[in-house]
Design an enzyme around this catalytic site. Sequence first.
Site, PDB file in Angstrom:
ATOM      1  N   CYS F  56       1.898   6.213   0.496  1.00  0.00           N
ATOM      2  CA  CYS F  56       2.076   6.700  -0.870  1.00  0.00           C
ATOM      3  C   CYS F  56       3.510   7.209  -1.049  1.00  0.00           C
ATOM      4  CB  CYS F  56       1.080   7.831  -1.143  1.00  0.00           C
ATOM      5  SG  CYS F  56       1.289   8.607  -2.757  1.00  0.00           S
ATOM      6  N   ASP F  63      -1.968   4.262   2.721  1.00  0.00           N
ATOM      7  CA  ASP F  63      -2.890   3.551   1.832  1.00  0.00           C
ATOM      8  C   ASP F  63      -3.382   2.298   2.551  1.00  0.00           C
ATOM      9  OD1 ASP F  63      -2.806   5.229  -0.459  1.00  0.00           O
ATOM     10  OD2 ASP F  63      -0.859   4.400  -0.996  1.00  0.00           O
ATOM     11  N   VAL F  78       3.910 -21.353   3.312  1.00  0.00           N
ATOM     12  CA  VAL F  78       4.250 -20.196   4.130  1.00  0.00           C
ATOM     13  C   VAL F  78       3.428 -20.242   5.414  1.00  0.00           C
ATOM     14  CG1 VAL F  78       2.591 -18.698   2.933  1.00  0.00           C
ATOM     15  CG2 VAL F  78       4.494 -17.688   4.204  1.00  0.00           C
ATOM     16  N   GLU F  79       4.090 -20.008   6.529  1.00  0.00           N
ATOM     17  CA  GLU F  79       3.434 -20.011   7.833  1.00  0.00           C
ATOM     18  C   GLU F  79       2.699 -18.675   7.980  1.00  0.00           C
ATOM     19  OE1 GLU F  79       2.443 -19.426  11.738  1.00  0.00           O
ATOM     20  OE2 GLU F  79       4.129 -18.294  10.868  1.00  0.00           O
ATOM     21  N   SER F  80       1.436 -18.730   8.449  1.00  0.00           N
ATOM     22  CA  SER F  80       0.593 -17.536   8.361  1.00  0.00           C
ATOM     23  C   SER F  80       0.983 -16.431   9.340  1.00  0.00           C
ATOM     24  CB  SER F  80      -0.883 -17.908   8.549  1.00  0.00           C
ATOM     25  OG  SER F  80      -1.120 -18.333   9.872  1.00  0.00           O
ATOM     26  N   HIS F  97       0.499   1.188  -5.577  1.00  0.00           N
ATOM     27  CA  HIS F  97      -0.285  -0.027  -5.360  1.00  0.00           C
ATOM     28  C   HIS F  97       0.199  -1.158  -6.272  1.00  0.00           C
ATOM     29  CE1 HIS F  97      -2.649   2.724  -3.204  1.00  0.00           C
ATOM     30  NE2 HIS F  97      -3.716   2.814  -3.958  1.00  0.00           N
ATOM     31  N   GLU F  98       0.383  -0.817  -7.536  1.00  0.00           N
ATOM     32  CA  GLU F  98       0.758  -1.837  -8.507  1.00  0.00           C
ATOM     33  C   GLU F  98       2.109  -2.456  -8.133  1.00  0.00           C
ATOM     34  OE1 GLU F  98      -0.167   1.260  -9.150  1.00  0.00           O
ATOM     35  OE2 GLU F  98      -1.592   1.341 -10.829  1.00  0.00           O
TER      36      GLU F  98
END
Lengths: 165, 165, 165, 165, 165, 165, 165, 165, 165, 165
Positions: F56, F63, F78-80, F97-98
């Site tokens: 936070c 969080d 994208v490679e994981s 968060h947003e």
Amino acid sequence: MSERSEKELKDIKLLGNQGIKYKYDYDPSVLETFENKHQGNDYFVKFNCPEFTSVCPKTGQPDFATIYISYVPGKLMVESKSLKLYFFSFRNHGDFHEDCINMIMKDLINLLDPKYIEVWGKFTPRGGISIDPYCNYGRKGTKWEEVAEKRLFYHDMYPEKVDNR
Amino acid sequence: MSERSEKELKDIKLLGNQGIKYKYDYDPSVLETFENKHQGNDYFVKFNCPEFTSVCPKTGQPDFATIYISYVPGKLMVESKSLKLYFFSFRNHGDFHEDCINMIMKDLINLLDPKYIEVWGKFTPRGGISIDPYCNYGRKGTKWEEVAEKRLFYHDMYPEKVDNR
Amino acid sequence: MSERSEKELKDIKLLGNQGIKYKYDYDPSVLETFENKHQGNDYFVKFNCPEFTSVCPKTGQPDFATIYISYVPGKLMVESKSLKLYFFSFRNHGDFHEDCINMIMKDLINLLDPKYIEVWGKFTPRGGISIDPYCNYGRKGTKWEEVAEKRLFYHDMYPEKVDNR
Amino acid sequence: MSERSEKELKDIKLLGNQGIKYKYDYDPSVLETFENKHQGNDYFVKFNCPEFTSVCPKTGQPDFATIYISYVPGKLMVESKSLKLYFFSFRNHGDFHEDCINMIMKDLINLLDPKYIEVWGKFTPRGGISIDPYCNYGRKGTKWEEVAEKRLFYHDMYPEKVDNR
Amino acid sequence: MSERSEKELKDIKLLGNQGIKYKYDYDPSVLETFENKHQGNDYFVKFNCPEFTSVCPKTGQPDFATIYISYVPGKLMVESKSLKLYFFSFRNHGDFHEDCINMIMKDLINLLDPKYIEVWGKFTPRGGISIDPYCNYGRKGTKWEEVAEKRLFYHDMYPEKVDNR
Amino acid sequence: MSERSEKELKDIKLLGNQGIKYKYDYDPSVLETFENKHQGNDYFVKFNCPEFTSVCPKTGQPDFATIYISYVPGKLMVESKSLKLYFFSFRNHGDFHEDCINMIMKDLINLLDPKYIEVWGKFTPRGGISIDPYCNYGRKGTKWEEVAEKRLFYHDMYPEKVDNR
Amino acid sequence: MSERSEKELKDIKLLGNQGIKYKYDYDPSVLETFENKHQGNDYFVKFNCPEFTSVCPKTGQPDFATIYISYVPGKLMVESKSLKLYFFSFRNHGDFHEDCINMIMKDLINLLDPKYIEVWGKFTPRGGISIDPYCNYGRKGTKWEEVAEKRLFYHDMYPEKVDNR
Amino acid sequence: MSERSEKELKDIKLLGNQGIKYKYDYDPSVLETFENKHQGNDYFVKFNCPEFTSVCPKTGQPDFATIYISYVPGKLMVESKSLKLYFFSFRNHGDFHEDCINMIMKDLINLLDPKYIEVWGKFTPRGGISIDPYCNYGRKGTKWEEVAEKRLFYHDMYPEKVDNR
Amino acid sequence: MSERSEKELKDIKLLGNQGIKYKYDYDPSVLETFENKHQGNDYFVKFNCPEFTSVCPKTGQPDFATIYISYVPGKLMVESKSLKLYFFSFRNHGDFHEDCINMIMKDLINLLDPKYIEVWGKFTPRGGISIDPYCNYGRKGTKWEEVAEKRLFYHDMYPEKVDNR
Amino acid sequence: MSERSEKELKDIKLLGNQGIKYKYDYDPSVLETFENKHQGNDYFVKFNCPEFTSVCPKTGQPDFATIYISYVPGKLMVESKSLKLYFFSFRNHGDFHEDCINMIMKDLINLLDPKYIEVWGKFTPRGGISIDPYCNYGRKGTKWEEVAEKRLFYHDMYPEKVDNR
Ligand SMILES: [Ca+2]
Ligand SMILES: [Ca+2]
Ligand SMILES: [Ca+2]
Ligand SMILES: [Ca+2]
Ligand SMILES: [Ca+2]
Ligand SMILES: [Ca+2]
Ligand SMILES: [Ca+2]
Ligand SMILES: [Ca+2]
Ligand SMILES: [Ca+2]
Ligand SMILES: [Ca+2]
Ligand SMILES: [Ca+2]
Ligand SMILES: [Ca+2]
Ligand SMILES: [Ca+2]
Ligand SMILES: [Ca+2]
Ligand SMILES: [Ca+2]
Ligand SMILES: [Ca+2]
């Protein structure tokens, strides 16, 4: 992209503040906002609020609900701790389920002028029947006005299973 | 926005009233209404009713169902305790599942003149098969008439898993 | 609205009748109908049938399925006990899953001339793979013909989780 | 081992019999028994009965429950269709939840003289609280008397999640 | 409608055949077809395949997935036992998840010339992240081409809950 | 279709590499890509990421979220494993968060120039309320731009049940 | 066995009584009892109470819990509507979770002198952690004293899954 | 430890054999055994059999059940494909649920002389009530005889939730 | 029984205190206690902690777990906000799963001298396998020492279903 | 308590090592151990392994299972990455389900000399029936020998619901 700066956070007064005095009577003035940093793209924010309680206006008995709020922010966003305090302020408030849900939406429209918002309450049963009101709103004159109508038209076509246990 | 006033509540006679005499034969006259305070915006109200029982018109055996009712109120709203009493009045009533669900919808249309309403019954099995009737209605000459048709067209495309246990 | 009268029920011969002789070979003639009392409004009726069994046409081994049938009645409705007997008649019938589901739909179209009907079978796995056929139909020349196409186009976009346990 | 013969089945009068007249007032005399063919080994039989309804003795309102009955037969077993009729006979009966569950057990003890029996009712909530009574019994002077005590002592140490929805 | 005849079944060589030699290297030639008897109406067939395994092309470690295949048959249908053998042939095959799912779809298009097909793989996590590829196809120049596009556009708007346990 | 060749895999540096030094401060430069071999057909790839954690910005407390990413690849994927490392780099990062969810989307747009992408975060509650942001994007000037708008308009009309337990 | 007579019910003052004035401060005096009609056999009664709320003694914030109460009655039983009122009286009461659960048990012991009782509270999380206190009691000098100890010793060996959502 | 050799497998005649002729009348002679290679340690083997069907001896209607069999092998083990064929042989067999479950146990005792065995059937409802018989056995004169009694005494203290859907 | 007094609460320094500085390196000194007011009866307190994270001592990668702690307090109880801070202090700590769980238990024994305590960690998978360590302790020389042994002996006889999704 | 030191970790060769060559034929020699740092207290470690696959010894077809291993370590603990490799080595191994589960237990006993261990396999169905073997072991001459017998005696008294979907 940098983290939220102290300057950006200076208007957030309730988050992490321990000296708060809780109000248990309906008071929308406790709601606080912060700036939307992503106004370049529309997006959704949902609040899941399973700890809502008010009282029946006729019998005085407590009611309980889970409330789901989804909105598309405009310039302002609602700070979640202040939302918590706002919900606390319903603790001694007496109103029908349908009225509470409409009031919450209207208060948030006044606060945020959001592009879109919807509020869905799912109450526990009284007399074997439970009530789930749902209302929504799109900003007039924008495409979100039509979105609100469409979402209302196709609302909840798959009711969740409810067996009162 | 103020709480529901006593004046607004004065027509609610069943809620919190202990002297009620229950009827166990079909009687739509027990239904009561109150005024919709939010006529400025359309919204949904859903009733979850898992404690419905009637009897088979041919064999006299009890039937059991969960009934879900969703409506968009016009001027009037149905009071939930009177809805409970209305459901009680099916306790000795003999009719097919499909007929009960249509009757409930028609009674509520007569009572409320709602903008939109739908009624979905999910009965327990007899002979290994269970029956789930669903009907709906939109007020003629409004956009809700078309909504009713659309919701019927796309009804229940994901049947819930049923294994009779 | 009155209960179903004895006159209305007189053609229902199987319901509550104990002298029935069950057939275990495919026989659509056991199906019975009764009149739709709500022809003024279109509505859905769904049958959940988790106790279906047939046999594999190649190996002779039993197959098991849950079958979901949804239809919008025209003038006639299928009586559920006769539907049960019709399903019994598949007990020794050998056909592929896809064929059984199409046959059931076609038999019910012949019987009922429904406005709309769909049949979805969910079989248990053989060799680690399970098969779920789905077919539907809308009465030609009505809006339900287009509905059938639309429901087919958007069929089952969220497959249920299956792990063979 | 041969199938149940006609002679063995001749006392089963309700199963498959369509001329039955249902009673909706408490009547344990409808219960029927048949002989236990496996008296050489003790075993359990459980009935799952999710369609039980009675009325509140004080307010006259309907109550709903799922009832689970488990017993170890002695010489006699209860026929399940007669058990269904016995449950129907509670439909207009007024008693507290705790009393209904004890009565059911006592009636079945009188009927069957079982080695062991237990009855567990799980009712839907009234006023936000649901009640689940459980009673059991072991035949006096046998090891089942002690079993009954042990099962009572360790009853329901993991209450199921209940959230009234 | 008669059962599948022996003549109709004569091309099904793998089903019920015990002398099969399994291949564990990628081989689409094991796939077999049979004739669609219901070409008069379009319908869906879904295969649920929770027992898929391949290997990582970079590390050589096994991967596991549940694969869901849905298609609308043209003239030909894929026989499910041969589909099982085809999946076995991935057991030692090394490819990325995204590549496997596209390959499976392309092999089935070549085999069946279906009106529509979609393949959805749901793999188990590596490093705390799981990958779910989804691809689809509609026959060019038919309405199914547009259906494929629409189903892709509205794919998976409700991701299932995943918590790696 | 052949397996991924060594040449095709040579740019995948993190997968299976043990010498990696993890970064715990926000760093999108760890993300790696590989070529999309199926550019002939549009398809979806979803990442389920239940192990996301940040802090936070106001209180410094951790969080936790599950993040779901769905995209339609253009030329690059994208490679994981690099995605995993990218998520690790939020471990000491402070943001609302947003903001996190929007940042993740923007970083992946910069990296991949995808046809379409959406990012949905579901965080655990603070003060009894949990927050779920969702954002999406379609490549400008393509049909995916309109798809993005439609998917946003009909986002999450069935909120999952949340009870904070 | 006859229904509960009016005489037996005359001490039940709250059930069905509409003139009740609710107390929102802790008050065990609202609890009412009625006579146990089945003192010949020990049995369990469980109350499921998912609508409990109190406040934090330090911060003044509301707390929420589901409370499960199981008891074996002696001569007296607690009437469930009075139990509801008793729970209402915690609405403004400030105490730790562990203290509330112990108080509830002690109040019920004082009221009922039960043979056995246990109280289990399951609270919603604060700061990512939820707390579930459990206490029990068996009447001194009876076998239930030992039962209480045993049930405590083997309490909750299978903690339910909790993920804060 | 080496794999099962061909010699060890030579008595397994049904597994992988395509020429089998299925019997649909009760026939325990189809059961086959193989040698237990781990006689040095007692262990459990469970069969989950959700595809059981027989017919009602009185009405001739099909019954359906899931059957769970757990046993501790002595020298012999039952081969699972032959168990499947044995279950097929109940397809036209008429007997009460309680009789079927006891018969299955007795047939397996005769076949295997197991140290311990239990059989639990969970049938679908008829008339709103479902029946779940359970029986077990421990080899006389061994510790498993006492185990059987203990497992019977503490059988099913947590009945699964059943709602007939 | 009165609420917790200010005097009783004066040692609770973290709860509601906003000036806290979080530590992200292992530090058991942050743990705080308060007095057990119910020392007259033994009882359980459980903490559900689904937001635990540490790092792998060998690879440096983050690990995630849900941790369940149950204890029977002696004179002291652990304050839950300080427990949260203690868990935060594992955020950069590198240790095997089994070591973390044992350390947590030992730290709490040192802090509280509880009568009984158990700690159960359920980690997310790495390489397709997840690890769940469980340890417990009973105060030496008391009955709880034997209880600890018994609970360990009968630990987790019903492993929860895990499928890595 | 300090973190695991490099010295303590030096025998862990597989974890984080990228140069590993996977074996797909049964090979228990890949298993690695590390020292138990908590030998002062007995505790459980469980491995959840939902990605197990072997082949049928008679038909050569792949089998799939979830395997749960619980053990109480003595001096040595099994490293989880080596356990993963050990499971990989069953990929081409042909044996009955019951044999695989016993072999795994015996290999781990040889490796670890644990105080206690149990192995439970839950396989997917073949021919509609799934098989779940379970075996366990307690070190001879210790209390764990008796624990093993008790856990076997009370194994799996609540079989999980299995419906093959
Ligand atoms: Ca109620
Ligand atoms: Ca429910
Ligand atoms: Ca039935
Ligand atoms: Ca079910
Ligand atoms: Ca199978
Ligand atoms: Ca499943
Ligand atoms: Ca209620
Ligand atoms: Ca519930
Ligand atoms: Ca999961
Ligand atoms: Ca939840
Ligand atoms: Ca919280
Ligand atoms: Ca949860
Ligand atoms: Ca159910
Ligand atoms: Ca993993
Ligand atoms: Ca799972
Ligand atoms: Ca299942």
